[in-house]
Write a protein that holds these residues in place. Structure first.
Motif, PDB file in Angstrom:
ATOM      1  N   PRO A  93      -9.144   6.672  -4.956  1.00 54.84           N
ATOM      2  CA  PRO A  93      -8.364   6.409  -6.176  1.00 54.84           C
ATOM      3  C   PRO A  93      -7.061   5.666  -5.917  1.00 54.84           C
ATOM      4  O   PRO A  93      -6.722   4.734  -6.654  1.00 54.84           O
ATOM      5  N   VAL A  94      -6.326   6.040  -4.852  1.00 54.82           N
ATOM      6  CA  VAL A  94      -5.049   5.367  -4.601  1.00 54.82           C
ATOM      7  C   VAL A  94      -5.260   3.969  -4.028  1.00 54.82           C
ATOM      8  O   VAL A  94      -4.422   3.082  -4.219  1.00 54.82           O
ATOM      9  N   THR A  95      -6.364   3.753  -3.326  1.00 55.75           N
ATOM     10  CA  THR A  95      -6.674   2.408  -2.849  1.00 55.75           C
ATOM     11  C   THR A  95      -6.926   1.463  -4.016  1.00 55.75           C
ATOM     12  O   THR A  95      -6.458   0.316  -4.033  1.00 55.75           O
ATOM     13  N   GLU A  96      -7.657   1.940  -5.022  1.00 59.56           N
ATOM     14  CA  GLU A  96      -7.919   1.127  -6.208  1.00 59.56           C
ATOM     15  C   GLU A  96      -6.628   0.818  -6.957  1.00 59.56           C
ATOM     16  O   GLU A  96      -6.395  -0.323  -7.379  1.00 59.56           O
ATOM     17  N   ILE A  97      -5.781   1.830  -7.125  1.00 60.36           N
ATOM     18  CA  ILE A  97      -4.527   1.636  -7.853  1.00 60.36           C
ATOM     19  C   ILE A  97      -3.587   0.723  -7.068  1.00 60.36           C
ATOM     20  O   ILE A  97      -2.866  -0.096  -7.649  1.00 60.36           O
ATOM     21  N   ARG A  98      -3.579   0.840  -5.749  1.00 57.01           N
ATOM     22  CA  ARG A  98      -2.752  -0.063  -4.929  1.00 57.01           C
ATOM     23  C   ARG A  98      -3.132  -1.513  -5.191  1.00 57.01           C
ATOM     24  O   ARG A  98      -2.245  -2.370  -5.361  1.00 57.01           O
ATOM     25  N   HIS A  99      -4.436  -1.795  -5.230  1.00 55.58           N
ATOM     26  CA  HIS A  99      -4.886  -3.174  -5.482  1.00 55.58           C
ATOM     27  C   HIS A  99      -4.394  -3.671  -6.840  1.00 55.58           C
ATOM     28  O   HIS A  99      -3.940  -4.812  -6.966  1.00 55.58           O
ATOM     29  N   LEU A 100      -4.439  -2.803  -7.855  1.00 49.97           N
ATOM     30  CA  LEU A 100      -3.961  -3.184  -9.185  1.00 49.97           C
ATOM     31  C   LEU A 100      -2.453  -3.462  -9.162  1.00 49.97           C
ATOM     32  O   LEU A 100      -1.981  -4.409  -9.791  1.00 49.97           O
ATOM     33  N   CYS A 101      -1.700  -2.624  -8.442  1.00 47.84           N
ATOM     34  CA  CYS A 101      -0.250  -2.830  -8.330  1.00 47.84           C
ATOM     35  C   CYS A 101       0.059  -4.153  -7.639  1.00 47.84           C
ATOM     36  O   CYS A 101       0.968  -4.888  -8.053  1.00 47.84           O
ATOM     37  N   GLU A 102      -0.673  -4.466  -6.588  1.00 54.51           N
ATOM     38  CA  GLU A 102      -0.441  -5.710  -5.864  1.00 54.51           C
ATOM     39  C   GLU A 102      -0.769  -6.921  -6.733  1.00 54.51           C
ATOM     40  O   GLU A 102      -0.081  -7.946  -6.667  1.00 54.51           O
ATOM     41  N   THR A 103      -1.792  -6.795  -7.564  1.00 53.56           N
ATOM     42  CA  THR A 103      -2.157  -7.888  -8.454  1.00 53.56           C
ATOM     43  C   THR A 103      -1.068  -8.131  -9.497  1.00 53.56           C
ATOM     44  O   THR A 103      -0.708  -9.278  -9.793  1.00 53.56           O
ATOM     45  N   THR A 104      -0.512  -7.054 -10.053  1.00 54.65           N
ATOM     46  CA  THR A 104       0.519  -7.176 -11.083  1.00 54.65           C
ATOM     47  C   THR A 104       1.845  -7.672 -10.517  1.00 54.65           C
ATOM     48  O   THR A 104       2.511  -8.519 -11.116  1.00 54.65           O
ATOM     49  N   THR A 105       2.237  -7.159  -9.349  1.00 51.73           N
ATOM     50  CA  THR A 105       3.568  -7.454  -8.800  1.00 51.73           C
ATOM     51  C   THR A 105       3.588  -8.654  -7.870  1.00 51.73           C
ATOM     52  O   THR A 105       4.656  -9.246  -7.642  1.00 51.73           O
ATOM     53  N   GLY A 106       2.436  -9.000  -7.278  1.00 49.69           N
ATOM     54  CA  GLY A 106       2.421 -10.051  -6.269  1.00 49.69           C
ATOM     55  C   GLY A 106       3.012  -9.604  -4.948  1.00 49.69           C
ATOM     56  O   GLY A 106       3.364 -10.431  -4.111  1.00 49.69           O
ATOM     57  N   VAL A 107       3.121  -8.285  -4.743  1.00 44.84           N
ATOM     58  CA  VAL A 107       3.720  -7.707  -3.542  1.00 44.84           C
ATOM     59  C   VAL A 107       2.672  -6.853  -2.827  1.00 44.84           C
ATOM     60  O   VAL A 107       1.876  -6.167  -3.480  1.00 44.84           O
ATOM     61  N   LYS A 108       2.678  -6.858  -1.491  1.00 41.66           N
ATOM     62  CA  LYS A 108       1.779  -6.033  -0.708  1.00 41.66           C
ATOM     63  C   LYS A 108       2.412  -4.658  -0.442  1.00 41.66           C
ATOM     64  O   LYS A 108       3.623  -4.558  -0.227  1.00 41.66           O
ATOM     65  N   PHE A 109       1.590  -3.615  -0.449  1.00 45.94           N
ATOM     66  CA  PHE A 109       2.054  -2.254  -0.180  1.00 45.94           C
ATOM     67  C   PHE A 109       1.190  -1.643   0.920  1.00 45.94           C
ATOM     68  O   PHE A 109      -0.035  -1.786   0.911  1.00 45.94           O
ATOM     69  N   ASN A 110       1.836  -0.940   1.864  1.00 44.68           N
ATOM     70  CA  ASN A 110       1.082  -0.292   2.939  1.00 44.68           C
ATOM     71  C   ASN A 110       1.170   1.226   2.910  1.00 44.68           C
ATOM     72  O   ASN A 110       0.719   1.899   3.841  1.00 44.68           O
ATOM     73  N   SER A 111       1.733   1.787   1.819  1.00 46.23           N
ATOM     74  CA  SER A 111       1.885   3.231   1.747  1.00 46.23           C
ATOM     75  C   SER A 111       2.165   3.662   0.312  1.00 46.23           C
ATOM     76  O   SER A 111       2.554   2.843  -0.529  1.00 46.23           O
ATOM     77  N   VAL A 112       1.974   4.945   0.065  1.00 50.16           N
ATOM     78  CA  VAL A 112       2.262   5.504  -1.254  1.00 50.16           C
ATOM     79  C   VAL A 112       2.688   6.958  -1.103  1.00 50.16           C
ATOM     80  O   VAL A 112       2.095   7.719  -0.331  1.00 50.16           O
ATOM     81  N   GLU A 167       5.223   6.873 -19.537  1.00 46.81           N
ATOM     82  CA  GLU A 167       4.032   7.319 -20.248  1.00 46.81           C
ATOM     83  C   GLU A 167       2.807   7.367 -19.327  1.00 46.81           C
ATOM     84  O   GLU A 167       2.763   6.755 -18.259  1.00 46.81           O
ATOM     85  N   HIS A 168       1.811   8.102 -19.790  1.00 53.24           N
ATOM     86  CA  HIS A 168       0.523   8.208 -19.098  1.00 53.24           C
ATOM     87  C   HIS A 168      -0.089   6.818 -18.946  1.00 53.24           C
ATOM     88  O   HIS A 168      -0.239   6.074 -19.918  1.00 53.24           O
ATOM     89  N   GLY A 169      -0.408   6.430 -17.697  1.00 55.01           N
ATOM     90  CA  GLY A 169      -1.002   5.126 -17.442  1.00 55.01           C
ATOM     91  C   GLY A 169      -0.019   3.982 -17.338  1.00 55.01           C
ATOM     92  O   GLY A 169      -0.411   2.818 -17.348  1.00 55.01           O
ATOM     93  N   SER A 170       1.283   4.286 -17.208  1.00 55.70           N
ATOM     94  CA  SER A 170       2.306   3.242 -17.147  1.00 55.70           C
ATOM     95  C   SER A 170       2.641   2.862 -15.707  1.00 55.70           C
ATOM     96  O   SER A 170       2.324   3.591 -14.756  1.00 55.70           O
ATOM     97  N   LEU A 171       3.317   1.717 -15.572  1.00 51.89           N
ATOM     98  CA  LEU A 171       3.793   1.230 -14.280  1.00 51.89           C
ATOM     99  C   LEU A 171       5.261   0.861 -14.402  1.00 51.89           C
ATOM    100  O   LEU A 171       5.654   0.127 -15.312  1.00 51.89           O
ATOM    101  N   LEU A 172       6.086   1.370 -13.482  1.00 49.76           N
ATOM    102  CA  LEU A 172       7.500   1.021 -13.394  1.00 49.76           C
ATOM    103  C   LEU A 172       7.721   0.326 -12.058  1.00 49.76           C
ATOM    104  O   LEU A 172       7.339   0.859 -11.015  1.00 49.76           O
ATOM    105  N   VAL A 173       8.330  -0.867 -12.094  1.00 50.10           N
ATOM    106  CA  VAL A 173       8.569  -1.627 -10.872  1.00 50.10           C
ATOM    107  C   VAL A 173      10.070  -1.781 -10.666  1.00 50.10           C
ATOM    108  O   VAL A 173      10.775  -2.329 -11.526  1.00 50.10           O
TER     109      VAL A 173
END
Length: 211
Positions: A93-112, A167-173
């Motif tokens: 689940p977190v691997t999938e969400i990481r990919h979505l975050c990287e797509t939205t932000t244009g930034v790579k993440f190696n941890s959560v 909110e549920h399902g939100s993203l804060l950057v």
């Protein structure tokens, strides 16, 4: 709180640019569909290894008021409040969400860092994500699953406050100089509320780099 709406790209979710001096914060209120948010909430509860650790506060060992799980690439060791965290392997689940975050932000993440707020008595004290291994201008992508909670920003010098309900399902950057000038946290509440899982994605530099 003041905010500007942006919707220039029809392929990106609507987001708010929070009006914060010395800060660069964007909020995507409907980043995930309700169906996906519910699925990820349940998957994270079951798939992640959760623990309640202790941190040092004024020389005393204090139990963290929430459950947490540190996940990432093998080299992504992270230290805060004198607690050294060795990453657990990535889960679906977190691997999938990481990919979505990287797509939205244009930034790579190696941890959560995953936090599980079980009720209104679980909280997060005011702090900045300004540890050396995060670099001088870290980008933190924070995903909320479950019960909405009020997220508080406080400027370190002017004491200015900005609040936003995550909110549920939100993203804060949070990016740019935000961690240098602002603290953030979540207060306790006496209201009867349900579970909330928060996933904060980041890039951690190896401790040996000195960054």
């Amino acid at each position: 709180m003041q905010a500007d709406f942006f919707d220039d790209d029809p392929h990106q979710p609507l987001f708010l640019q929070l009006a914060m001096t010395d800060g660069d914060v964007r909020y995507y209120p409907n980043w995930l569909t309700l169906t996906d948010a519910e699925r990820y909430l349940q998957d994270c509860q079951k798939a992640l290894t959760w623990s309640q650790d202790y941190i040092k506060i004024y020389g005393r060992d204090v139990k963290i008021p929430r459950l947490q799980s540190w996940i990432g690439d093998p080299e992504a060791q992270y230290t805060y409040s004198q607690l050294l965290m060795t990453p657990l392997p990535w889960q679906a689940p977190v691997t999938e969400i990481r990919h979505l975050c990287e797509t939205t932000t244009g930034v790579k993440f190696n941890s959560v860092l995953a936090n599980w707020y079980r009720d209104g008595q679980d909280s997060m004290g005011m702090h900045s994500d300004d540890e050396p291994e995060l670099g001088p201008q870290p980008t933190i992508a924070s995903v909320t699953l479950g019960e909405p909670r009020k997220f508080i920003f406080k400027h370190k010098k002017t004491q200015e406050k900005v609040e936003v309900v995550l909110e549920h399902g939100s993203l804060l950057v949070m990016q740019g100089d935000t961690q240098q000038f602002w603290q953030h946290g979540i207060n306790k509440t006496k209201k009867p509320i349900g579970d909330r899982i928060n996933l904060t994605f980041r890039w951690v530099y190896p401790l040996t780099t000195g960054k």
